[in-house]
Design an enzyme around this catalytic site. Sequence first.
Site, PDB file in Angstrom:
ATOM      1  N   SER A   1       0.850  -1.191   0.000  1.00 12.14           N
ATOM      2  CA  SER A   1       0.000   0.000   0.000  1.00 12.14           C
ATOM      3  C   SER A   1       0.891   1.248   0.000  1.00 12.14           C
ATOM      4  O   SER A   1       1.706   1.410  -0.891  1.00 12.14           O
ATOM      5  CB  SER A   1      -0.966  -0.038   1.193  1.00 12.14           C
ATOM      6  OG  SER A   1      -2.042   0.856   1.012  1.00 12.14           O
TER       7      SER A   1
ATOM      8  N   GLU B   1      -1.680  -2.532  -8.299  1.00 14.46           N
ATOM      9  CA  GLU B   1      -2.866  -2.881  -7.508  1.00 14.46           C
ATOM     10  C   GLU B   1      -3.366  -1.604  -6.852  1.00 14.46           C
ATOM     11  O   GLU B   1      -2.624  -0.629  -6.748  1.00 14.46           O
ATOM     12  CB  GLU B   1      -2.527  -3.958  -6.460  1.00 14.46           C
ATOM     13  CG  GLU B   1      -1.544  -3.544  -5.356  1.00 14.46           C
ATOM     14  CD  GLU B   1      -2.168  -2.783  -4.195  1.00 14.46           C
ATOM     15  OE1 GLU B   1      -3.346  -3.027  -3.864  1.00 14.46           O
ATOM     16  OE2 GLU B   1      -1.484  -1.919  -3.616  1.00 14.46           O
TER      17      GLU B   1
ATOM     18  N   HIS C   1      -4.856  -5.348  -1.665  1.00 15.04           N
ATOM     19  CA  HIS C   1      -5.755  -5.161  -0.523  1.00 15.04           C
ATOM     20  C   HIS C   1      -6.835  -6.244  -0.547  1.00 15.04           C
ATOM     21  O   HIS C   1      -8.015  -5.959  -0.733  1.00 15.04           O
ATOM     22  CB  HIS C   1      -6.388  -3.773  -0.567  1.00 15.04           C
ATOM     23  CG  HIS C   1      -5.414  -2.653  -0.401  1.00 15.04           C
ATOM     24  ND1 HIS C   1      -4.510  -2.293  -1.378  1.00 15.04           N
ATOM     25  CD2 HIS C   1      -5.200  -1.797   0.641  1.00 15.04           C
ATOM     26  CE1 HIS C   1      -3.783  -1.264  -0.942  1.00 15.04           C
ATOM     27  NE2 HIS C   1      -4.186  -0.944   0.268  1.00 15.04           N
TER      28      HIS C   1
END
Length: 307
Positions: free
Chosen positions: A110, A208, A278
């Site tokens: 992330s 992502e 995620h």
Amino acid sequence: MKIRPKRLKKGDTIGVIAPASPPNIDQLNRSLSFLEELGLSYRMGKSVEQVNGYLAGTDEERLEDLHEMFADPNIDGIICACGGYGTARYADQIDYQLMNENPKVFWGYSDITYLHTSMNLYSDIVTFHGPMLASDVGKSTFSDLSKKMFLQLFQPMELHYTEDISPLSVVSPGVARGELVGGNLSLLASGIGTKYEVDTQGKLLLIEDIGEEPYKVDGMLNQLRLAGKLNAAAGFVIGDFCDAEPKRGKKSLTMDEVFNHYLGDLGKPALKGFLIGHCQPHFAIPLGVEAVLNTENLTLAILPGVE
């Protein structure tokens, strides 16, 4: 060739840091028993429980934790408590030489993508894109496959992603070999135009994200396109894009149409459907190692991340 960190062994000590936002402390505490199950001890960074708005302490405090964990010979690896926002704020103050001289396991995803990218560029070390302690491990949804992915830190092992894990579909056909780089698309896009922008030349680019509508993903991919990053890449590993539906009632392209537009006609292999990001399970991978993407047999093979 990037430096692979030394493998972990039972009895080793993990440094736990919050380089971006403050973690959910209850979930962080629940995650610690998993480290114990792996036979690891842990030491908390000083800023982990600090709260400075949306940041875990000041930039200086978070940076000091990062530096201390790399410098301390008694710390064998570093696992991030969570992501959120904030790593880019001190990217230009990091002692990358310190990391280069003290390579060790560094694990997160992330917002941590900014650190993966900058360390890939300036520390020359392999890092790991994988589930974090408070964000993932400490939740009841943490899956058995996600747990197993930590075993790659204890023994050099080649990883093989096949359709046994999740259905994969071809955006553009082909076979490509290259160093695996990338991570969260928002963070990759925000690095463009800085000295921390991702180097995709001849590499396999992982993307992502979470909570970004198709038009937002479109804009970020276009930014990478205009910066020459898509054309330079050898191929594309499309991870999980969850909570990405357009707002109700709003006309939109689908996410598949966006991927097809930007990656479908480049003549480079692109495969989507990887449970990387995620999501649960979250297939953890080393970044900075050689990998082979094959759309003919729908596989991604990745060399070991540790020595």
